[in-house]
Design a protein around this motif. Structure first.
Motif, PDB file in Angstrom:
ATOM      1  N   LYS A  87       0.698  -1.236   0.040  1.00 57.13           N
ATOM      2  CA  LYS A  87      -0.258  -0.064   0.023  1.00 57.13           C
ATOM      3  C   LYS A  87       0.866   1.382   0.144  1.00 57.13           C
ATOM      4  N   GLU A  88       1.880   1.183   0.593  1.00 57.69           N
ATOM      5  CA  GLU A  88       2.758   2.315   0.904  1.00 57.69           C
ATOM      6  C   GLU A  88       3.696   2.547  -0.192  1.00 57.69           C
ATOM      7  N   TYR A  89       4.177   1.612  -0.600  1.00 56.46           N
ATOM      8  CA  TYR A  89       5.215   1.784  -1.788  1.00 56.46           C
ATOM      9  C   TYR A  89       5.040   1.283  -2.971  1.00 56.46           C
ATOM     10  N   HIS A  90       3.843   0.718  -3.301  1.00 56.48           N
ATOM     11  CA  HIS A  90       3.665   0.431  -4.782  1.00 56.48           C
ATOM     12  C   HIS A  90       3.782   1.198  -5.964  1.00 56.48           C
ATOM     13  N   ASP A  91       3.098   2.283  -5.575  1.00 56.61           N
ATOM     14  CA  ASP A  91       3.250   3.248  -6.748  1.00 56.61           C
ATOM     15  C   ASP A  91       4.476   3.805  -6.877  1.00 56.61           C
ATOM     16  N   ASN A  92       5.322   4.171  -5.828  1.00 61.61           N
ATOM     17  CA  ASN A  92       6.522   4.658  -6.067  1.00 61.61           C
ATOM     18  C   ASN A  92       7.620   4.055  -6.712  1.00 61.61           C
ATOM     19  N   LEU A  93       7.415   2.469  -6.283  1.00 53.61           N
ATOM     20  CA  LEU A  93       8.245   1.386  -6.925  1.00 53.61           C
ATOM     21  C   LEU A  93       7.784   1.356  -8.537  1.00 53.61           C
ATOM     22  N   ARG A  94       6.633   1.269  -8.651  1.00 52.32           N
ATOM     23  CA  ARG A  94       6.229   1.167 -10.075  1.00 52.32           C
ATOM     24  C   ARG A  94       6.934   2.308 -10.999  1.00 52.32           C
ATOM     25  N   ARG A  95       6.870   3.509 -10.451  1.00 51.22           N
ATOM     26  CA  ARG A  95       7.401   4.641 -11.232  1.00 51.22           C
ATOM     27  C   ARG A  95       8.945   4.336 -11.273  1.00 51.22           C
ATOM     28  N   PHE A  96       9.488   4.003 -10.222  1.00 49.37           N
ATOM     29  CA  PHE A  96      11.015   3.759 -10.282  1.00 49.37           C
ATOM     30  C   PHE A  96      11.312   2.837 -11.319  1.00 49.37           C
ATOM     31  N   ILE A  97      10.658   1.599 -11.535  1.00 50.84           N
ATOM     32  CA  ILE A  97      10.890   0.526 -12.330  1.00 50.84           C
ATOM     33  C   ILE A  97      10.699   1.291 -13.671  1.00 50.84           C
ATOM     34  N   GLN A  98       9.555   1.728 -13.917  1.00 51.10           N
ATOM     35  CA  GLN A  98       9.126   2.184 -15.232  1.00 51.10           C
ATOM     36  C   GLN A  98      10.131   3.207 -15.871  1.00 51.10           C
ATOM     37  N   ALA A  99      10.870   3.843 -14.799  1.00 46.04           N
ATOM     38  CA  ALA A  99      11.744   4.824 -15.464  1.00 46.04           C
ATOM     39  C   ALA A  99      12.963   3.976 -16.052  1.00 46.04           C
ATOM     40  N   ARG A 100      12.912   2.880 -15.636  1.00 42.86           N
ATOM     41  CA  ARG A 100      14.127   2.124 -16.127  1.00 42.86           C
ATOM     42  C   ARG A 100      13.953   1.014 -17.354  1.00 42.86           C
ATOM     43  N   VAL A 101      12.903   0.526 -17.328  1.00 42.60           N
ATOM     44  CA  VAL A 101      12.244  -0.201 -18.280  1.00 42.60           C
ATOM     45  C   VAL A 101      11.007   0.292 -19.316  1.00 42.60           C
ATOM     46  N   SER A 102      11.289   0.345 -20.583  1.00 41.72           N
ATOM     47  CA  SER A 102      10.442   1.065 -21.359  1.00 41.72           C
ATOM     48  C   SER A 102       8.921   0.484 -21.387  1.00 41.72           C
ATOM     49  N   ASP A 103       8.942  -0.929 -21.258  1.00 36.28           N
ATOM     50  CA  ASP A 103       7.659  -1.456 -21.552  1.00 36.28           C
ATOM     51  C   ASP A 103       6.941  -1.738 -20.206  1.00 36.28           C
ATOM     52  N   LYS A 104       5.720  -1.236 -20.086  1.00 36.48           N
ATOM     53  CA  LYS A 104       4.959  -1.100 -19.110  1.00 36.48           C
ATOM     54  C   LYS A 104       4.525  -2.873 -18.540  1.00 36.48           C
ATOM     55  N   SER A 105       4.192  -3.245 -19.412  1.00 36.32           N
ATOM     56  CA  SER A 105       3.961  -4.822 -19.115  1.00 36.32           C
ATOM     57  C   SER A 105       5.099  -5.552 -18.395  1.00 36.32           C
ATOM     58  N   VAL A 106       6.205  -5.186 -18.768  1.00 34.48           N
ATOM     59  CA  VAL A 106       7.470  -5.686 -18.458  1.00 34.48           C
ATOM     60  C   VAL A 106       7.810  -5.044 -16.914  1.00 34.48           C
ATOM     61  N   ALA A 107       7.670  -3.694 -16.993  1.00 38.75           N
ATOM     62  CA  ALA A 107       7.661  -3.299 -15.566  1.00 38.75           C
ATOM     63  C   ALA A 107       6.689  -3.555 -14.420  1.00 38.75           C
ATOM     64  N   ASP A 108       5.655  -4.078 -14.983  1.00 40.28           N
ATOM     65  CA  ASP A 108       4.616  -4.619 -14.064  1.00 40.28           C
ATOM     66  C   ASP A 108       5.131  -6.264 -13.589  1.00 40.28           C
ATOM     67  N   ASP A 109       5.369  -6.851 -14.630  1.00 43.36           N
ATOM     68  CA  ASP A 109       6.188  -7.987 -14.116  1.00 43.36           C
ATOM     69  C   ASP A 109       7.257  -7.958 -13.119  1.00 43.36           C
ATOM     70  N   ILE A 110       8.074  -7.011 -13.388  1.00 50.88           N
ATOM     71  CA  ILE A 110       9.461  -6.698 -12.523  1.00 50.88           C
ATOM     72  C   ILE A 110       8.814  -6.418 -11.070  1.00 50.88           C
ATOM     73  N   LEU A 111       7.867  -5.575 -11.219  1.00 51.30           N
ATOM     74  CA  LEU A 111       6.947  -5.053  -9.869  1.00 51.30           C
ATOM     75  C   LEU A 111       6.618  -6.298  -8.912  1.00 51.30           C
ATOM     76  N   GLN A 112       5.972  -7.160  -9.593  1.00 51.77           N
ATOM     77  CA  GLN A 112       5.507  -8.234  -9.193  1.00 51.77           C
ATOM     78  C   GLN A 112       6.785  -9.453  -8.506  1.00 51.77           C
ATOM     79  N   GLU A 113       7.662  -9.514  -9.248  1.00 53.82           N
ATOM     80  CA  GLU A 113       8.789 -10.143  -8.757  1.00 53.82           C
ATOM     81  C   GLU A 113       9.417  -9.511  -7.757  1.00 53.82           C
ATOM     82  N   VAL A 114       9.477  -8.171  -7.707  1.00 53.80           N
ATOM     83  CA  VAL A 114       9.891  -7.584  -6.531  1.00 53.80           C
ATOM     84  C   VAL A 114       9.368  -7.869  -5.465  1.00 53.80           C
ATOM     85  N   PHE A 115       7.895  -7.701  -5.407  1.00 52.86           N
ATOM     86  CA  PHE A 115       7.135  -7.876  -3.918  1.00 52.86           C
ATOM     87  C   PHE A 115       7.041  -9.554  -3.852  1.00 52.86           C
ATOM     88  N   VAL A 116       7.377 -10.371  -4.532  1.00 52.44           N
ATOM     89  CA  VAL A 116       7.657 -11.617  -4.152  1.00 52.44           C
ATOM     90  C   VAL A 116       8.837 -11.969  -3.288  1.00 52.44           C
TER      91      VAL A 116
END
Length: 181
Positions: A9-38
């Motif tokens: 709840k607290e870090y989801h949005d910020n981590l998504r922005r952080f990852i999307q700034a480094r990975v151009s494909d949004k679906s890949v960024a979401d996959d990475i975000l999911q892996e980060v939370f795992v």
């Protein structure tokens, strides 16, 4: 201790922005975000200092992004017709190998044993430690120091010419300094 749900709840949005700034494909960024939370969920109990939570989260995200980019590196199969020529390179290394045994024999007993076991008999450093009754770091140290002493002996004895990858192309004994080559 903080729960994974609270971190989400607290870090989801910020981590998504952080990852999307480094990975151009949004679906890949979401996959990475999911892996980060795992990874966060499975490693949360290892976090000893709760004040370092944010830096820990971003380090996990950075490492996961790096892993993603490493996985993209192409791998190439070696062609079936690759071979090592036994021409000049093989001849030089063979001649140099003939110089090594007398030098190994001049090493102090402890280093000589370690070098023979590792380089001639092909034992692992763990096997060497067991055979010589040493700790693993002690065996590693003996092998490393033995190699260093051999290198010093070789450099004192001969002039070397190397290719751009560090392979020996040619060597010539220094006058009056080497009676082994």
């Amino acid at each position: 201790m903080t729960s994974t749900e609270k971190i989400w709840k607290e870090y989801h949005d910020n981590l998504r922005r952080f990852i999307q700034a480094r990975v151009s494909d949004k679906s890949v960024a979401d996959d990475i975000l999911q892996e980060v939370f795992v990874k966060i969920h499975s490693g949360l109990n290892t976090l000893k200092d709760g004040t370092r939570l944010q830096s820990w989260l971003y380090q996990i995200a950075r490492n996961t992004i790096v892993d993603y980019y490493r996985s993209l590196r192409p791998t190439e199969e070696l062609p079936e017709n690759v071979y090592i020529s036994e021409t000049e390179d093989g001849k030089v290394l063979s001649e140099l190998a003939d110089c090594m045994r007398p030098m190994i024999d001049e090493l102090p007993q402890s280093y000589r044993q370690a070098i023979i076991l590792s380089e001639i008999e092909g034992l692992t450093q763990k096997q060497i430690s067991e055979k010589l009754g040493l700790s693993l770091p002690g065996a590693k140290s003996r092998v490393q120091r033995g190699k260093l002493k051999l290198k010093e002996m070789l450099l004192d004895c001969c002039h070397f010419e190397f290719d751009r990858r560090g392979g020996v192309v040619e060597f010539n004994p220094k006058r009056g300094r080497c009676n082994k080559c």
